[in-house]
Design a protein around this motif. Structure first.
Motif, short mmCIF file in Angstrom:
data_model
loop_
_atom_site.label_atom_id
_atom_site.label_comp_id
_atom_site.label_asym_id
_atom_site.label_seq_id
_atom_site.Cartn_x
_atom_site.Cartn_y
_atom_site.Cartn_z
N ALA A 290 0.83 -1.21 0.00
CA ALA A 290 0.00 0.00 0.00
C ALA A 290 0.86 1.26 0.00
CB ALA A 290 -0.93 0.00 1.21
N ILE A 291 1.99 1.22 0.66
CA ILE A 291 2.90 2.37 0.66
C ILE A 291 3.41 2.63 -0.75
CG2 ILE A 291 5.20 3.13 1.40
CD1 ILE A 291 4.53 1.78 4.14
N GLY A 292 3.75 1.56 -1.49
CA GLY A 292 4.19 1.72 -2.88
C GLY A 292 3.11 2.35 -3.74
N ILE A 293 1.88 1.92 -3.55
CA ILE A 293 0.76 2.52 -4.30
C ILE A 293 0.56 3.97 -3.89
CG2 ILE A 293 -1.75 2.41 -4.67
CD1 ILE A 293 -1.46 -0.68 -4.29
N GLY A 294 0.62 4.23 -2.59
CA GLY A 294 0.42 5.59 -2.08
C GLY A 294 1.45 6.58 -2.59
N LYS A 295 2.69 6.13 -2.75
CA LYS A 295 3.74 7.02 -3.27
C LYS A 295 3.40 7.46 -4.70
CE LYS A 295 7.63 5.43 -0.52
NZ LYS A 295 8.93 4.76 -0.53
N ARG A 296 2.90 6.54 -5.52
CA ARG A 296 2.53 6.89 -6.90
C ARG A 296 1.33 7.83 -6.92
NH1 ARG A 296 2.56 1.53 -7.40
NH2 ARG A 296 4.62 0.68 -7.58
N VAL A 297 0.34 7.56 -6.08
CA VAL A 297 -0.85 8.41 -6.02
C VAL A 297 -0.47 9.81 -5.56
CG1 VAL A 297 -3.05 8.76 -4.81
CG2 VAL A 297 -2.45 6.51 -5.68
N GLY A 298 0.39 9.91 -4.56
CA GLY A 298 0.82 11.21 -4.05
C GLY A 298 1.56 12.01 -5.09
N ALA A 299 2.39 11.35 -5.90
CA ALA A 299 3.13 12.05 -6.93
C ALA A 299 2.19 12.60 -8.01
CB ALA A 299 4.16 11.11 -7.56
N VAL A 300 1.12 11.88 -8.28
CA VAL A 300 0.17 12.31 -9.30
C VAL A 300 -0.73 13.44 -8.78
CG1 VAL A 300 -1.84 11.56 -10.66
CG2 VAL A 300 0.16 10.09 -10.49
N LEU A 301 -1.21 13.32 -7.55
CA LEU A 301 -2.19 14.27 -7.03
C LEU A 301 -1.59 15.46 -6.28
CD1 LEU A 301 -4.93 11.77 -5.82
CD2 LEU A 301 -4.84 13.06 -7.96
N GLY A 302 -0.32 15.45 -6.05
CA GLY A 302 0.31 16.61 -5.41
C GLY A 302 0.30 16.54 -3.90
N ASN A 303 0.69 17.67 -3.31
CA ASN A 303 0.93 17.69 -1.87
C ASN A 303 -0.32 17.96 -1.04
OD1 ASN A 303 0.64 20.33 -2.54
ND2 ASN A 303 2.68 20.96 -1.91
N ARG A 304 -1.49 18.03 -1.63
CA ARG A 304 -2.75 18.16 -0.86
C ARG A 304 -3.30 16.81 -0.45
NH1 ARG A 304 -3.70 23.04 1.36
NH2 ARG A 304 -3.16 24.65 -0.11
N MET A 305 -2.52 15.76 -0.60
CA MET A 305 -2.98 14.42 -0.24
C MET A 305 -3.19 14.28 1.26
SD MET A 305 -3.77 12.48 -2.63
CE MET A 305 -3.89 10.97 -1.70
N GLU A 306 -2.68 15.20 2.04
CA GLU A 306 -2.90 15.14 3.48
C GLU A 306 -4.39 15.23 3.79
OE1 GLU A 306 -0.67 16.63 7.45
OE2 GLU A 306 -0.56 17.92 5.70
N ILE A 307 -5.11 16.06 3.04
CA ILE A 307 -6.56 16.18 3.22
C ILE A 307 -7.23 14.85 2.87
CG2 ILE A 307 -8.65 17.35 2.41
CD1 ILE A 307 -6.82 19.81 1.86
N VAL A 308 -6.83 14.26 1.76
CA VAL A 308 -7.39 12.97 1.35
C VAL A 308 -7.06 11.90 2.39
CG1 VAL A 308 -7.33 11.17 -0.42
CG2 VAL A 308 -7.30 13.57 -1.10
N GLY A 309 -5.83 11.90 2.87
CA GLY A 309 -5.44 10.93 3.90
C GLY A 309 -6.27 11.09 5.16
N GLY A 310 -6.51 12.33 5.58
CA GLY A 310 -7.33 12.57 6.76
C GLY A 310 -8.76 12.11 6.55
N ILE A 311 -9.30 12.38 5.36
CA ILE A 311 -10.66 11.94 5.05
C ILE A 311 -10.74 10.41 5.06
CG2 ILE A 311 -12.40 11.87 3.20
CD1 ILE A 311 -11.54 14.80 2.56
N ILE A 312 -9.70 9.74 4.55
CA ILE A 312 -9.68 8.27 4.57
C ILE A 312 -9.71 7.77 6.00
CG2 ILE A 312 -8.21 6.26 4.13
CD1 ILE A 312 -7.37 7.64 1.49
N LEU A 313 -8.93 8.38 6.89
CA LEU A 313 -8.92 7.94 8.29
C LEU A 313 -10.27 8.16 8.95
CD1 LEU A 313 -5.43 9.12 9.59
CD2 LEU A 313 -6.11 6.88 8.76
N ILE A 314 -10.88 9.31 8.69
CA ILE A 314 -12.21 9.58 9.25
C ILE A 314 -13.22 8.58 8.68
CG2 ILE A 314 -14.11 11.25 9.33
CD1 ILE A 314 -11.87 13.45 9.37
N GLY A 315 -13.11 8.29 7.38
CA GLY A 315 -13.98 7.29 6.77
C GLY A 315 -13.82 5.91 7.39
N LEU A 316 -12.57 5.54 7.70
CA LEU A 316 -12.34 4.26 8.37
C LEU A 316 -12.99 4.25 9.74
CD1 LEU A 316 -8.58 3.58 7.54
CD2 LEU A 316 -10.56 2.31 6.70
N GLY A 317 -12.90 5.37 10.44
CA GLY A 317 -13.56 5.47 11.74
C GLY A 317 -15.06 5.28 11.63
N LEU A 318 -15.65 5.93 10.62
CA LEU A 318 -17.09 5.77 10.39
C LEU A 318 -17.45 4.35 9.98
CD1 LEU A 318 -17.83 9.14 8.56
CD2 LEU A 318 -18.62 8.46 10.85
#
Length: 192
Positions: free
Chosen positions: A149-177
């Motif tokens: 998953a880290i390997g996949i995440g590195k490629r996604v981050g390179a494509v989508l830029g440095n705002r992935m922190e927001i997406v990462g936070g939303i993913i964590l909140i989604g996991l909580g839900l």
């Protein structure tokens, strides 16, 4: 318990840790081998330990854990995810604020993503299954899936830029839900 059953359980348990690993890598947190090792090792270790802890506690503790496990996981994931979203929104162009592969954040994420493994351990105790083989397999599969998953995440981050922190936070909140909502709408078993 058959090997296939254990592998299916392990993959299911590893999904949360894999999603967190992917989000962390997409935000640029897993840039070096040490960070990758810390993430994969801690997620694998906690996924190994929690079934053992659940199995040791046995059936007498099941009702207490089931009553609050979803709230604990939800609270930890929303806390970390909310902080990531807040920092991503306030970001001045740099995604990396805090490394989730270090310190208390790593422990909180490892614990939050492995709470369901505690319940699996309790279930295996009820079924009178030897815990060591399933726990080792669960830990190893979680570790391997986190690295992938880290390997996949590195490629996604390179494509989508440095705002992935927001997406990462939303993913964590989604996991909580994802953990909380089914628990809130499950009808309790009232049989004695």
């Amino acid at each position: 318990m058959h090997l296939f059953d254990i592998v299916v359980i392990a993959i299911g348990l590893a999904m949360d840790a894999s999603a967190v690993s992917m989000a962390a890598a997409a935000c640029g947190y897993a840039k070096d081998r040490r960070a990758v090792f810390r993430l994969a090792f801690h997620f694998g270790l906690f996924q190994f330990m929690m079934p053992v802890v659940g199995w040791i506690l046995g059936t007498g503790f099941v009702s207490y854990v089931r009553a609050v496990d979803h709230w604990i996981a939800f609270g930890l994931l929303v806390f970390v995810g909310g902080r990531m979203v807040r920092e991503g929104v306030a970001d001045t162009g740099d995604c990396l604020h805090r490394d989730p592969s270090k310190g208390l954040t790593m422990v909180m994420l490892s614990f939050a993503t492995s709470i369901d493994a505690l319940a699996i351990g309790l279930g295996l105790a009820v079924m009178d299954v030897n815990i060591w083989y399933p726990s080792v397999l669960i830990g190893m599969i979680t570790c391997a899936m986190s690295v992938a998953a880290i390997g996949i995440g590195k490629r996604v981050g390179a494509v989508l830029g440095n705002r992935m922190e927001i997406v990462g936070g939303i993913i964590l909140i989604g996991l909580g839900l994802k953990i909380l909502i089914p628990a809130l709408f499950t009808v309790p078993d009232l049989t004695i």
